[in-house]
Write an enzyme that holds these catalytic residues in place. Structure first.
Site, mmCIF file in Angstrom:
data_model
loop_
_atom_site.group_PDB
_atom_site.id
_atom_site.type_symbol
_atom_site.label_atom_id
_atom_site.label_comp_id
_atom_site.label_asym_id
_atom_site.label_seq_id
_atom_site.Cartn_x
_atom_site.Cartn_y
_atom_site.Cartn_z
ATOM 1 N N ASP A 25 0.820 -1.219 0.000
ATOM 2 C CA ASP A 25 0.000 0.000 0.000
ATOM 3 C C ASP A 25 0.851 1.265 0.000
ATOM 4 O O ASP A 25 1.962 1.271 0.525
ATOM 5 C CB ASP A 25 -0.918 -0.028 1.234
ATOM 6 C CG ASP A 25 -2.067 0.962 1.123
ATOM 7 O OD1 ASP A 25 -2.373 1.416 -0.004
ATOM 8 O OD2 ASP A 25 -2.656 1.288 2.163
ATOM 9 N N ASN A 73 -10.974 -2.729 -5.177
ATOM 10 C CA ASN A 73 -10.217 -1.747 -5.964
ATOM 11 C C ASN A 73 -10.861 -1.422 -7.319
ATOM 12 O O ASN A 73 -10.459 -0.465 -7.985
ATOM 13 C CB ASN A 73 -8.762 -2.205 -6.165
ATOM 14 C CG ASN A 73 -7.907 -2.095 -4.913
ATOM 15 O OD1 ASN A 73 -7.003 -2.899 -4.679
ATOM 16 N ND2 ASN A 73 -8.177 -1.090 -4.073
#
Ligand code: IPE
Ligand code: IPE
Ligand code: MG
Length: 246
Positions: A25, A73
């Site tokens: 991330d 996502n």
């Protein structure tokens, strides 16, 4: 393993985690800080992924699972999703050329939503590395722990309907055998760079007793030194699995 053992102050081999998970991330923030488009952050993140996977394999990690794209996502702009899929394509084409690497590649997640050419490259990569004896590298793509569990439950229900299984005989082993990680040990350590302290639907069943480590560094800036630090911190943890310390 020898490389790791030569390092001063390195934890003993038996204190190394067998299975490490990484939530890759911080790509977007890395790009934003540099005034670059988000896709440049993903490009840099993909480079970091190659470096860390190679390093993990070199120091004797047996299983590495990286979270590359979650079932959530898809909410992002199409251009960003496309750029991530393109990076995946490039990686899959590249590893076809370096098939001599001893890494065993697996993909976690629901492939049905991915483009046909990507699915084919994934199948070829898995088939081509099936007999490799080195580190197992799981790439989680269109992966979500809840989606994985839902697919496992559907499969259990089918087995019951067919009469292969009775509902009273369902135990966790039956569930685990239907997860995308079937046959693999649970993660010992889960690392999340970027400063966020949450699981974001990553390996929710498998991480029941994982050690979590949150690090401030953004994924594109993550280096083998950060990985070493994570392993060191892990080696100092006391794992009890609900029991008492030795
Ligand atoms: C991780 O980086 C990559 C994916 C989720 C695909 P992000 O894109 O989430 O980066 P931040 O969190 O916005 O910085
Ligand atoms: C988790 O990161 C997914 C991946 C790294 C692939 P996200 O950036 O999607 O997670 P949230 O939205 O911050 O929880
Ligand atoms: Mg993020």
């Amino acid at each position: 393993m020898s490389f790791w053992n030569r390092r001063r102050g390195a934890p003993a081999a038996e204190l190394l985690p067998v299975h490490v998970g990484i939530i890759m991330d911080g790509n977007g923030r890395w790009a934003k800080r540099r005034g670059l488009p988000r896709k440049e952050g993903h490009r840099q993140g993909a480079k970091t992924f190659r470096k860390i996977a190679e390093y993990a394999s070199q120091i004797g990690i047996r299983y590495l699972t990286v979270y590359a794209f979650s079932t959530e996502n898809w909410k992002r702009p199409k251009e960003e999703v496309d750029s991530i899929m393109q990076l995946l394509r490039e990686y899959l084409r590249e590893i076809e050329r370096y098939a001599e690497e001893n890494v065993r590649l697996r993909f976690l997640g629901d492939r049905s939503a991915l483009d046909a050419d990507i699915r084919e490259l994934m199948e070829r990569a898995e088939a081509g590395s099936r007999n490799h004896t080195g580190m197992t590298l799981n790439i989680a793509i269109n992966y979500g722990g809840r989606d994985e569990l839902t697919r496992a439950v559907k499969s259990l229900a089918q087995s019951c309907i067919k009469g292969e299984l009775s509902p009273v005989d369902i135990d966790y082993a039956q569930i685990a055998a239907r997860l995308d990680t079937a046959g693999q040990p649970d993660p010992d350590l889960i690392i999340r760079p970027s400063g966020e302290q949450r699981i974001s639907n990553f390996l929710i069943c498998q991480s029941a007793y994982a050690e979590f480590l949150y690090m401030k560094v953004l994924w594109p800036d993550f280096t083998p030194r950060h990985f070493d630090r994570a392993l060191w911190m892990y080696s100092r943890r006391s794992r009890r699995f609900g029991g008492l310390s030795a």
